[in-house]
Design a protein around this motif. Structure first.
Motif, PDB file in Angstrom:
ATOM      1  N   ALA A 163      33.123  56.289  48.200  1.00 52.58           N
ATOM      2  CA  ALA A 163      34.194  57.584  48.769  1.00 52.58           C
ATOM      3  C   ALA A 163      34.424  58.060  47.662  1.00 52.58           C
ATOM      4  O   ALA A 163      34.697  58.946  48.181  1.00 52.58           O
ATOM      5  CB  ALA A 163      36.180  56.823  49.526  1.00 52.58           C
ATOM      6  N   GLU A 164      34.617  57.216  46.708  1.00 49.93           N
ATOM      7  CA  GLU A 164      34.428  57.711  45.269  1.00 49.93           C
ATOM      8  C   GLU A 164      33.829  58.893  44.946  1.00 49.93           C
ATOM      9  O   GLU A 164      33.772  59.837  44.087  1.00 49.93           O
ATOM     10  CB  GLU A 164      35.225  57.452  43.900  1.00 49.93           C
ATOM     11  N   THR A 187      31.313  64.375  44.389  1.00 47.23           N
ATOM     12  CA  THR A 187      30.173  65.699  45.106  1.00 47.23           C
ATOM     13  C   THR A 187      30.998  66.877  45.904  1.00 47.23           C
ATOM     14  O   THR A 187      30.354  67.207  44.794  1.00 47.23           O
ATOM     15  CB  THR A 187      28.950  64.334  45.527  1.00 47.23           C
ATOM     16  N   VAL A 188      32.013  66.277  46.039  1.00 49.67           N
ATOM     17  CA  VAL A 188      32.840  67.417  46.814  1.00 49.67           C
ATOM     18  C   VAL A 188      33.235  68.355  45.955  1.00 49.67           C
ATOM     19  O   VAL A 188      33.275  69.595  46.043  1.00 49.67           O
ATOM     20  CB  VAL A 188      33.356  67.042  47.651  1.00 49.67           C
ATOM     21  N   VAL A 189      33.634  67.308  44.571  1.00 53.73           N
ATOM     22  CA  VAL A 189      34.327  68.275  43.801  1.00 53.73           C
ATOM     23  C   VAL A 189      33.498  69.556  42.948  1.00 53.73           C
ATOM     24  O   VAL A 189      33.433  70.255  42.729  1.00 53.73           O
ATOM     25  CB  VAL A 189      35.527  67.101  43.374  1.00 53.73           C
ATOM     26  N   TRP A 190      32.181  68.406  42.579  1.00 49.78           N
ATOM     27  CA  TRP A 190      31.660  69.449  41.953  1.00 49.78           C
ATOM     28  C   TRP A 190      30.507  70.746  43.013  1.00 49.78           C
ATOM     29  O   TRP A 190      30.763  71.582  42.047  1.00 49.78           O
ATOM     30  CB  TRP A 190      30.514  68.447  41.488  1.00 49.78           C
ATOM     31  N   VAL A 245      26.591  77.233  46.490  1.00 50.25           N
ATOM     32  CA  VAL A 245      25.940  75.944  46.942  1.00 50.25           C
ATOM     33  C   VAL A 245      26.150  75.779  48.822  1.00 50.25           C
ATOM     34  O   VAL A 245      27.066  75.629  48.830  1.00 50.25           O
ATOM     35  CB  VAL A 245      26.261  74.665  46.275  1.00 50.25           C
ATOM     36  N   ASN A 246      24.697  75.892  48.619  1.00 49.47           N
ATOM     37  CA  ASN A 246      25.098  75.913  50.349  1.00 49.47           C
ATOM     38  C   ASN A 246      24.288  75.110  51.182  1.00 49.47           C
ATOM     39  O   ASN A 246      24.649  75.331  53.011  1.00 49.47           O
ATOM     40  CB  ASN A 246      24.262  77.930  50.923  1.00 49.47           C
ATOM     41  N   THR A 247      23.484  74.094  50.183  1.00 48.03           N
ATOM     42  CA  THR A 247      22.803  72.819  51.698  1.00 48.03           C
ATOM     43  C   THR A 247      22.858  71.477  50.320  1.00 48.03           C
ATOM     44  O   THR A 247      22.771  71.949  49.253  1.00 48.03           O
ATOM     45  CB  THR A 247      21.562  73.248  51.621  1.00 48.03           C
ATOM     46  N   LEU A 248      24.397  70.661  50.938  1.00 47.15           N
ATOM     47  CA  LEU A 248      24.334  69.274  50.005  1.00 47.15           C
ATOM     48  C   LEU A 248      23.950  67.963  50.640  1.00 47.15           C
ATOM     49  O   LEU A 248      24.107  68.345  51.165  1.00 47.15           O
ATOM     50  CB  LEU A 248      25.581  69.083  49.208  1.00 47.15           C
TER      51      LEU A 248
END
Length: 53
Positions: free
Chosen positions: A22-23, A28-31, A41-44
């Motif tokens: 989860a961390e 990654t989401v925060v980045w 950032v439209n695809t991750l």
């Protein structure tokens, strides 16, 4: 990430292979959302190292 999603799958979470923490997912989401104005950032795709495609 181990969630109830895996409970009904054959073999459960152990059969799914490597899991991302989860961390790491939160980092990654925060980045992604902290990129400067003008960066899109439209695809991750996030998966642990060693997980098959």
């Amino acid at each position: 990430m181990r969630t109830p999603f895996w409970d009904d799958r054959p073999g459960g979470a152990d059969a799914a292979g490597a899991m991302i923490s989860a961390e790491h997912l939160v980092d990654t989401v925060v980045w992604a959302i902290s990129q400067p104005r003008g960066v899109d950032v439209n695809t991750l795709v996030v998966r642990p190292i060693g997980q098959p495609n």
